[in-house]
Design an enzyme around this catalytic site. Structure first.
Site, PDB file in Angstrom:
ATOM      1  N   ASN A  71      -6.520   0.632  -2.373  1.00  0.00           N
ATOM      2  CA  ASN A  71      -7.137   1.371  -1.265  1.00  0.00           C
ATOM      3  C   ASN A  71      -6.728   2.842  -1.358  1.00  0.00           C
ATOM      4  O   ASN A  71      -5.927   3.342  -0.552  1.00  0.00           O
ATOM      5  CB  ASN A  71      -6.696   0.813   0.087  1.00  0.00           C
ATOM      6  N   ARG A 114      -0.371   4.309  -0.811  1.00  0.00           N
ATOM      7  CA  ARG A 114      -1.249   5.356  -0.274  1.00  0.00           C
ATOM      8  C   ARG A 114      -1.430   6.595  -1.158  1.00  0.00           C
ATOM      9  O   ARG A 114      -2.066   7.563  -0.718  1.00  0.00           O
ATOM     10  CB  ARG A 114      -0.738   5.821   1.101  1.00  0.00           C
ATOM     11  N   ASP A 173      -8.824  -5.144  -2.499  1.00  0.00           N
ATOM     12  CA  ASP A 173      -8.152  -5.351  -1.215  1.00  0.00           C
ATOM     13  C   ASP A 173      -8.655  -4.388  -0.152  1.00  0.00           C
ATOM     14  O   ASP A 173      -8.834  -3.198  -0.397  1.00  0.00           O
ATOM     15  CB  ASP A 173      -6.645  -5.201  -1.360  1.00  0.00           C
ATOM     16  N   HIS A 217       0.486   3.823   8.193  1.00  0.00           N
ATOM     17  CA  HIS A 217      -0.444   4.832   8.691  1.00  0.00           C
ATOM     18  C   HIS A 217       0.353   5.883   9.458  1.00  0.00           C
ATOM     19  O   HIS A 217       1.537   5.690   9.757  1.00  0.00           O
ATOM     20  CB  HIS A 217      -1.476   4.206   9.631  1.00  0.00           C
ATOM     21  N   ASP A 248       2.145  -7.086   2.657  1.00  0.00           N
ATOM     22  CA  ASP A 248       0.966  -6.274   2.998  1.00  0.00           C
ATOM     23  C   ASP A 248       1.410  -5.004   3.719  1.00  0.00           C
ATOM     24  O   ASP A 248       0.796  -4.567   4.699  1.00  0.00           O
ATOM     25  CB  ASP A 248      -0.031  -7.072   3.831  1.00  0.00           C
ATOM     26  N   ASN A 255      -5.123  -6.593   9.329  1.00  0.00           N
ATOM     27  CA  ASN A 255      -6.261  -7.349   8.824  1.00  0.00           C
ATOM     28  C   ASN A 255      -5.834  -8.184   7.621  1.00  0.00           C
ATOM     29  O   ASN A 255      -5.399  -7.630   6.626  1.00  0.00           O
ATOM     30  CB  ASN A 255      -7.384  -6.391   8.412  1.00  0.00           C
ATOM     31  N   HIS A 303       0.865  -1.186   0.000  1.00  0.00           N
ATOM     32  CA  HIS A 303       0.000   0.000   0.000  1.00  0.00           C
ATOM     33  C   HIS A 303       0.897   1.230   0.000  1.00  0.00           C
ATOM     34  O   HIS A 303       1.572   1.512   0.993  1.00  0.00           O
ATOM     35  CB  HIS A 303      -0.897   0.011   1.232  1.00  0.00           C
TER      36      HIS A 303
END
Length: 424
Positions: free
Chosen positions: A94, A64, A152, A308, A304, A277, A62
């Site tokens: 995402n 972002r 995803d 954040h 994965d 998750n 990710h």
């Protein structure tokens, strides 16, 4: 730039052999012990101790951007990947806007073209809005620019919708990479519904929320002929379902993550850096995943990588957002916990992190031989270090491996013949 790597232990599939590699025009030009005297723009001596491998491929990251660049950017995420020995990474959808149209996907590919320091290949979403319900995307309009299709973060919630998606992707020869999660079974949970959850009065996520959708999708993949890849499996039932599906000829592959192979729910702490998750499952699940790696049921180990902000990960297990970073720790953690302990040989780990992803997704560069693209990494497999997130290149800092003493470090990454990271 021409580059000569001397005295390297070169990955040959089932073994390593000492040789020299001459790189020119982005390709492996020649490969032999006898070429040690070639004059190159840069010469690197691997000193008979560093391992030269096809660069790692992470099929699940990710970055972002667009939409959440305060968490990570394509530039910082690809730099972190380069540091870790990755030459190709896949980005998940995402994003804001999600890549559910050619226009939305172009927003991402334009940034990739400008800022990425390695190969960055995006997934497009399966459903409009990446909702897992409603309508599917126009797959044909996205197929040329997307490495595959994924929702995803959201499971596709109905059999009819997934069958439609698989039928279209089968026609196009594209892969579906599925996040498997049944929304109606979540019940507000945020960690595994196991021993730790009960002892500390948390809300749990049951294993069936993952494996039930995998079971459904394996049947649909069998019916449609679609290439089906399962994201981040975490339960023993998932391993068993995929093992049986493979045995009956279903075109299914899967991945798991380093944290699921090295930790269980009893390793949890009341800290957001342990929240992801799917969640860390029971020890029986961890052991089943390791067995799945050993017997080949699990094809790929993907990180994965999900950064954040510090604030978003500082709210404890209940309130923190899901996701941990993983690019810069993956090889060292797996080398320490799976290779050095004798579960699998180093060659097997390299196959799962470098070669098998390329086989599944049809990418070049899985062998070190003349004419291949020079996407390579040079590893010191014995280097000891301690995981300190303050030293990460990624903008994310939340890792469950903080403070771990590990072995193995990438010391040089070469992408398309150019050195994009070096520590020597």
């Amino acid at each position: 730039m021409t580059l000569l790597i001397k005295n390297a232990l070169i990955y040959k599939g089932d073994s390593f052999e000492k040789s020299n590699v001459f790189i020119k025009d982005g390709k492996i030009h020649s490969l032999a012990v006898s070429i040690s005297d070639i004059i190159a723009d840069r010469t690197v001596d691997a000193m008979d101790k560093y391992f030269l491998i096809p660069g790692f491929v992470d099929v699940h990251t990710h970055l972002r951007e667009p939409g959440f660049s305060y968490k990570e950017t394509i530039k910082t995420g690809s730099m972190a990947a380069a540091r870790a020995g990755y030459t190709t990474i896949f980005t998940m959808p995402n994003l804001d806007p999600p890549p559910d149209s050619a226009e939305a996907l172009k927003l991402q590919t334009d940034i990739i073209e400008k800022d990425a320091v390695i190969n960055v290949l995006p997934f497009a979403s399966i459903t409009k809005g990446r909702l897992g319900i409603g309508e599917t995307v126009d797959f044909a309009s996205l197929a040329d620019k997307a490495v595959g299709f994924s929702d995803d973060g959201t499971g596709v919630q109905t059999s009819a919708l997934m069958k439609q998606a698989m039928t279209e992707c089968a026609k196009l020869g594209k892969i579906i990479s599925a996040h498997c999660e049944v929304n109606e079974l979540l019940n507000g949970g945020y960690i595994h519904n196991g021993e730790y959850c009960k002892e500390h009065n948390h809300k749990g996520i049951c294993s069936e929320s993952e494996w039930a959708q995998i079971e459904r999708d394996c049947i649909l993949a069998e019916e449609t002929g679609c290439k089906y890849h399962v994201c981040h499996i975490s339960t023993k039932e998932s391993v068993d379902i995929i093992r049986k599906a493979k045995a009956r000829g279903v075109n299914v592959t899967c991945e798991t993550g380093p944290h699921y192979l090295t930790m269980c729910d009893m390793d949890l702490q009341e800290d957001g850096r342990f929240k992801m998750n799917p969640p860390l499952r029971a020890k029986d699940d961890m052991n089943a995943l390791i067995e799945g790696v050993i017997d080949g049921t699990i094809d790929v180990i993907a990180t994965d990588h999900a950064p954040h902000s510090k604030e978003e990960k500082s709210r404890g297990l209940e309130k923190s957002l899901m996701g941990v970073v993983g690019l810069e720790t993956a090889f060292a953690v797996l080398n320490t916990k799976l290779v050095k302990t004798g579960f699998i040989p180093l060659e097997k780990l390299i196959y799962m992190m470098s070669v098998r992803p390329r086989e599944i997704f049809g990418l070049e560069g899985g062998e070190i031989k003349e004419g291949e693209v020079a996407d390579l990494a040079l590893l010191d497999i014995d280097k000891q270090w301690t995981v300190d997130p303050d030293k990460f290149v990624t903008m994310g800092r939340a890792t469950p491996f903080e403070g771990w003493h590990v072995q193995g470090e990438n010391i040089m990454t070469i992408c398309k013949g150019e050195i994009v990271y070096e520590a020597i």
